[in-house]
Design a protein around this motif. Structure first.
Motif, mmCIF file in Angstrom:
data_model
loop_
_atom_site.group_PDB
_atom_site.id
_atom_site.type_symbol
_atom_site.label_atom_id
_atom_site.label_comp_id
_atom_site.label_asym_id
_atom_site.label_seq_id
_atom_site.Cartn_x
_atom_site.Cartn_y
_atom_site.Cartn_z
ATOM 1 N N LYS A 209 -7.890 -14.073 15.758
ATOM 2 C CA LYS A 209 -7.240 -13.228 14.747
ATOM 3 C C LYS A 209 -7.072 -14.038 13.466
ATOM 4 O O LYS A 209 -6.543 -15.153 13.488
ATOM 5 N N ALA A 210 -7.506 -13.473 12.375
ATOM 6 C CA ALA A 210 -7.440 -14.150 11.083
ATOM 7 C C ALA A 210 -5.989 -14.380 10.662
ATOM 8 O O ALA A 210 -5.103 -13.592 11.000
ATOM 9 N N PRO A 211 -5.754 -15.456 9.910
ATOM 10 C CA PRO A 211 -4.387 -15.708 9.427
ATOM 11 C C PRO A 211 -4.010 -14.681 8.362
ATOM 12 O O PRO A 211 -4.872 -14.083 7.725
ATOM 13 N N ASN A 212 -2.713 -14.484 8.207
ATOM 14 C CA ASN A 212 -2.235 -13.614 7.137
ATOM 15 C C ASN A 212 -0.991 -14.245 6.513
ATOM 16 O O ASN A 212 -0.634 -15.371 6.834
ATOM 17 N N PHE A 213 -0.335 -13.505 5.677
ATOM 18 C CA PHE A 213 0.832 -14.024 4.966
ATOM 19 C C PHE A 213 1.953 -14.429 5.923
ATOM 20 O O PHE A 213 2.702 -15.354 5.661
ATOM 21 N N TYR A 214 2.053 -13.749 7.070
ATOM 22 C CA TYR A 214 3.170 -13.958 7.990
ATOM 23 C C TYR A 214 2.863 -14.883 9.163
ATOM 24 O O TYR A 214 3.780 -15.361 9.821
ATOM 25 N N ALA A 215 1.598 -15.106 9.482
ATOM 26 C CA ALA A 215 1.270 -15.870 10.690
ATOM 27 C C ALA A 215 -0.009 -16.690 10.498
ATOM 28 O O ALA A 215 -0.906 -16.269 9.760
#
Length: 89
Positions: free
Chosen positions: A44-50
């Motif tokens: 799963k690609a990283p995002n602002f929260y994780a």
């Protein structure tokens, strides 16, 4: 005489071997969870929260029960004391 201290690792620059989909994983377990083998089924690609997450499906579904699919942060594969997830070579 002054000793010069070296900064071995800096935030955001920690090196680790990143697993790929299909890689076999060994989970060393801990006091509450058994050890076992699994396979990377998704990333799963990283995002602002994780941070980037690795999804591992454990082989022994009877032993792991509801926890047969584990989702862990990619940095859990960095080597060192306490490393619980290792890529089988």
């Amino acid at each position: 005489m002054r000793l010069k201290m070296q900064n071995i690792s800096t935030e955001g620059q920690i090196q680790y071997q990143k697993p790929k989909i299909g890689d076999e994983i060994y989970y060393t377990g801990d006091m509450a969870n058994p050890s076992g083998f699994g396979r990377v089924v998704a990333i799963k690609a990283p995002n602002f929260y994780a941070p980037e997450k690795i999804v591992i499906e454990m082989e022994d579904k009877e032993l792991f029960g509801d926890y047969a699919i584990k989702t862990v942060a990619a940095y859990c594969f960095q080597s060192g004391v306490g490393q619980r997830f290792k890529i089988k070579k």
